[in-house]
Structures are given as structure tokens and as C-alpha cells.
Design an enzyme around this catalytic site. Structure first.
Site, mmCIF file in Angstrom:
data_model
loop_
_atom_site.group_PDB
_atom_site.id
_atom_site.type_symbol
_atom_site.label_atom_id
_atom_site.label_comp_id
_atom_site.label_asym_id
_atom_site.label_seq_id
_atom_site.Cartn_x
_atom_site.Cartn_y
_atom_site.Cartn_z
ATOM 1 N N ASP A 1 0.834 -1.202 0.000
ATOM 2 C CA ASP A 1 0.000 0.000 0.000
ATOM 3 C C ASP A 1 0.872 1.256 0.000
ATOM 4 O O ASP A 1 1.948 1.262 -0.609
ATOM 5 C CB ASP A 1 -0.940 -0.039 1.220
ATOM 6 C CG ASP A 1 -2.277 0.629 0.975
ATOM 7 O OD1 ASP A 1 -2.301 1.858 0.823
ATOM 8 O OD2 ASP A 1 -3.299 -0.090 0.954
ATOM 9 N N HIS B 1 -3.687 5.978 3.591
ATOM 10 C CA HIS B 1 -4.416 4.799 3.126
ATOM 11 C C HIS B 1 -3.854 3.511 3.722
ATOM 12 O O HIS B 1 -4.584 2.690 4.304
ATOM 13 C CB HIS B 1 -4.383 4.755 1.598
ATOM 14 C CG HIS B 1 -5.317 3.789 0.970
ATOM 15 N ND1 HIS B 1 -5.013 2.452 0.808
ATOM 16 C CD2 HIS B 1 -6.551 3.953 0.441
ATOM 17 C CE1 HIS B 1 -6.026 1.844 0.201
ATOM 18 N NE2 HIS B 1 -6.982 2.728 -0.027
ATOM 19 N N ASN C 1 -4.421 -2.866 23.020
ATOM 20 C CA ASN C 1 -3.563 -2.160 23.967
ATOM 21 C C ASN C 1 -4.308 -1.102 24.784
ATOM 22 O O ASN C 1 -3.680 -0.268 25.438
ATOM 23 C CB ASN C 1 -2.396 -1.497 23.217
ATOM 24 C CG ASN C 1 -2.874 -0.563 22.113
ATOM 25 O OD1 ASN C 1 -4.078 -0.318 21.971
ATOM 26 N ND2 ASN C 1 -1.953 -0.052 21.321
ATOM 27 N N ASN D 1 -14.046 0.344 -6.593
ATOM 28 C CA ASN D 1 -15.104 1.245 -6.118
ATOM 29 C C ASN D 1 -15.887 1.937 -7.230
ATOM 30 O O ASN D 1 -16.331 3.065 -7.057
ATOM 31 C CB ASN D 1 -14.485 2.325 -5.216
ATOM 32 C CG ASN D 1 -13.765 1.738 -4.029
ATOM 33 O OD1 ASN D 1 -14.125 0.681 -3.535
ATOM 34 N ND2 ASN D 1 -12.729 2.423 -3.579
ATOM 35 N N VAL E 1 -5.806 -14.553 -6.592
ATOM 36 C CA VAL E 1 -6.094 -13.480 -5.643
ATOM 37 C C VAL E 1 -7.537 -13.591 -5.156
ATOM 38 O O VAL E 1 -8.454 -13.846 -5.938
ATOM 39 C CB VAL E 1 -5.864 -12.106 -6.298
ATOM 40 C CG1 VAL E 1 -6.251 -10.975 -5.356
ATOM 41 C CG2 VAL E 1 -4.396 -11.969 -6.712
ATOM 42 N N SER F 1 -11.296 -0.896 -0.396
ATOM 43 C CA SER F 1 -9.982 -0.877 0.265
ATOM 44 C C SER F 1 -10.097 -1.193 1.748
ATOM 45 O O SER F 1 -9.160 -1.713 2.360
ATOM 46 C CB SER F 1 -9.327 0.498 0.111
ATOM 47 O OG SER F 1 -8.837 0.692 -1.180
#
Length: 331
Positions: free
Chosen positions: A32, A72, A85, A176, A215, A263
Site C-alpha cells: 500500500d 491509506h 492495547n 469502487n 487473488v 480498500s
């Protein structure tokens, strides 16, 4: 007050966390725009030695893998593995590690040489899970029957096949454009780094990497499990669905922000694949994908929407169904 993570509840990640947060030996590559290295929800999980910058002529560089101009990759990373955490959010697999594989340059483009470098890096390092929330610029669809684009199609096909052979399972965002990937006709968005032209395309034209054979192609749904209005779809193309609208995750500036897109859906799937790798450490990528699909929750097409073809078990909007993190952690 803890943030509302409806997305984790929808895929049963909250219930999965009652069993395990994932295996610390599993790493997910965030292919990315880089990850903010000092983000409080991420810094404990980032592995610098497995991180790389591929945006200088597609040559791997151990420096420069951090996020610079884009949040992103940082947002995607948080969905996969924001740490448990007491700060911010909790990722789908909060105990797994992260590798920042930077393939987006400071102008926001992902050219083929960057993507090839990133994919080959994950293969060479045998990083078991990789997330790809992008398409390769400058073409939304790369056409195998056009001489200027066919070499990229073949190069990427080979790279992902090699990564698969080396044990890397890849998840990717479907896109998208609210486009039927199973029935292509025109594209007026490419090339996106100059002046787009109207062109006729066919099903040899692929959204890369999401339409490559090995994929996992991920569509986006909202909190009501409806296909997000922006999500691409397509019978026989979509493999699974995951939350992708108004997803709260990590953001540059040590912040958290709501973002929408396929995404945001794909890293949910990468997180579930990481959980599966933890419970099935010797599984091949093909076996992990088969488990992912078999465990997904079937979802029928909405009544009256002619775009959605297929059966409740496998259709154009949801593929094999909505991923399930709880099933992934039950041995």
C-alpha cells in the site's frame, strides 16, 4: 468509552478474540502507501526488517517504507492488526505482525514496476498473507488483447503465481466503481495520470491485481450486510464480502478516522486469512482460500436487484459469502 466496531461484530471477530488474537508468528504484508511507524495502535506490530519501499523505479529499498503523503496504508493496517492495547481500535487479528510494503508514490500512483516489486518482495520473504487495496495505474482495466497492456497483465500474473507458489495468500479490493466485473463493456477512467479516453473493453481486460487467478477478490458491504453502493461486483469474480462502509481505523497523525471503500473491506479478509494461518500453519494458500470460502456465511441476492445473479451460496454481490473470523479460529 470504547469505539463502536460494528465491522468486527459483523464478521464475528469479537467472538474470535475470546479464543485468540492470532498467532504472533504470522505476518501480513500491507502492500500500500506505507504505514505510520509510530502510530500507537500499530508500532508494536510493525516488522521493519520485512518492510520495504518499492516506489523508486521499482527497486526494493529498506528505507522509506513509512507513510508520507497518504494515510491509506495506515488505515488498512489498523483493520488487519491494530493492537489490543487499550488505545483506539482492535484489528481483526491484533496479535499478528505487519510488514509495510510501500508501492504508492507520493503523487498517489501505483505503477506496474512498483506493484511487481512489492509482490516479488512478499514472495522472496515468504510473508504468508498480503493485502492489496488498489488497482495498478494508469489503467483501471488492463487488456490482454492490447499490445501495450498485455505485457503488464502477463508480468503480474507470473508474479502473483510465484508468490502463491512461495506460500503467500493474497487478498485484494474489488474496486469502487459499482462496476459489473463479469460483464465489461466500456471504461472512461483510463489512463488516470493524463487525459482519460472512452474505450470499449471486454472480459480479457482485468482490474489488477484483484482479478488475477490466485487473488481473493473482496466486495464491500455496509452494517446491514447490503452491498455498498460503490462496490464492484460480478458473478464468478467476487470471492467473498466484508465490511467496507464507514470503517474506523488508524490514520496518520496518530489518529483514527472513518473511511469507506473496498480498500477497507479487503483488510478484513486479510485479517481472517491471518487467523486461519495461525490455526492451520501448514496450509497452502489454496487450502487457506478454500477454508475462507467454506466458512463464509451465505448471503442471498437482495430481492428485485437484477445486477445480483447467482445463488445464495455464490452470487455476484457476496461471492461465497461474508467472511467469518470465529470459524477461522476453531480448529
Amino acid at each position: 468509552m470504547e469505539p463502536d466496531q460494528w465491522n468486527n461484530r459483523l464478521i464475528n471477530a469479537d467472538k474470535a478474540h475470546q479464543i485468540t488474537d492470532g498467532d504472533r508468528k504470522v505476518t501480513v504484508a500491507i502492500v500500500d502507501s506505507g504505514i505510520e511507524a509510530d502510530h500507537p495502535d500499530l508500532k508494536a506490530n510493525i516488522v521493519p526488517s520485512l518492510s520495504v519501499n518499492c516506489t523508486v523505479s521499482g527497486v526494493p529499498d529498506s528505507a522509506g517504507w513509512e507513510a508520507t503523503t497518504s494515510s491509506h496504508g495506515t488505515h488498512v493496517a489498523g483493520t488487519v492488526a491494530a493492537a489490543r492495547n487499550g488505545v483506539g481500535i482492535v484489528g481483526v487479528a491484533p496479535a499478528v505482525k505487519l510488514a509495510s510494503v510501500k508501492v504508492v508514490n507520493d503523487d498517489g500512483f501505483i505503477y506496474p514496476e512498483y506493484a511487481l516489486c512489492g509482490t516479488m518482495w512478499t514472495a522472496r520473504k515468504q510473508i504468508p498473507v498480503a493485502n492489496h487495496s488498489y488497482y495498478i495505474d494508469p489503467f483501471q482495466f488492463w487488456c490482454g488483447d492490447q499490445v501495450d497492456q498485455a505485457p503488464v497483465v502477463e508480468a503480474m500474473r507470473r508474479a502473483y503465481a510465484f508468490a502463491d507458489k512461495r506460500g503467500v495468500v493474497n487478498a485484494a479490493a474489488a474496486g469502487n466503481s459499482a462496476y459489473d466485473l463479469a460483464n465489461k463493456g466500456t471504461d472512461d477512467t483510463s489512463p488516470n495520470d493524463s487525459t482519460p479516453i472512452q474505450r470499449t473493453i471486454n472480459n480479457s481486460c482485468l482490474d489488477i491485481p484483484t482479478e488475477l487467478p490466485v487473488v481473493v477478490t473482496v466486495s464491500a458491504i455496509d452494517s446491514a450486510s447490503a452491498l455498498a453502493s460503490f462496490s464492484n461486483y460480478g458473478e464468478g469474480v467476487i470471492d467473498v464480502a466484508a465490511p467496507g462502509r464507514r470503517i474506523l481505523s488508524t490514520y496518520m497523525g496518530q489518529r483514527w478516522l472513518l473511511l469507506s471503500g473496498t480498500s477497507m473491506a479487503s483488510p478484513h479478509v486479510a485479517g481472517v486469512l491471518a487467523l486461519l494461518k495461525g490455526t492451520h500453519p501448514n496450509a497452502t494458500p489454496q487450502q487457506l482460500v478454500a477454508l475462507l470460502k467454506a466458512q463464509a456465511t451465505d448471503h442471498a441476492c437482495p430481492a428485485g436487484d437484477a445486477r445480483c445473479t447467482g445463488t445464495p451460496a455464490n452470487n455476484a454481490f457476496y461471492g461465497d459469502g461474508i467472511v467469518d473470523a470465529l470459524k477461522a479460529v476453531k480448529r
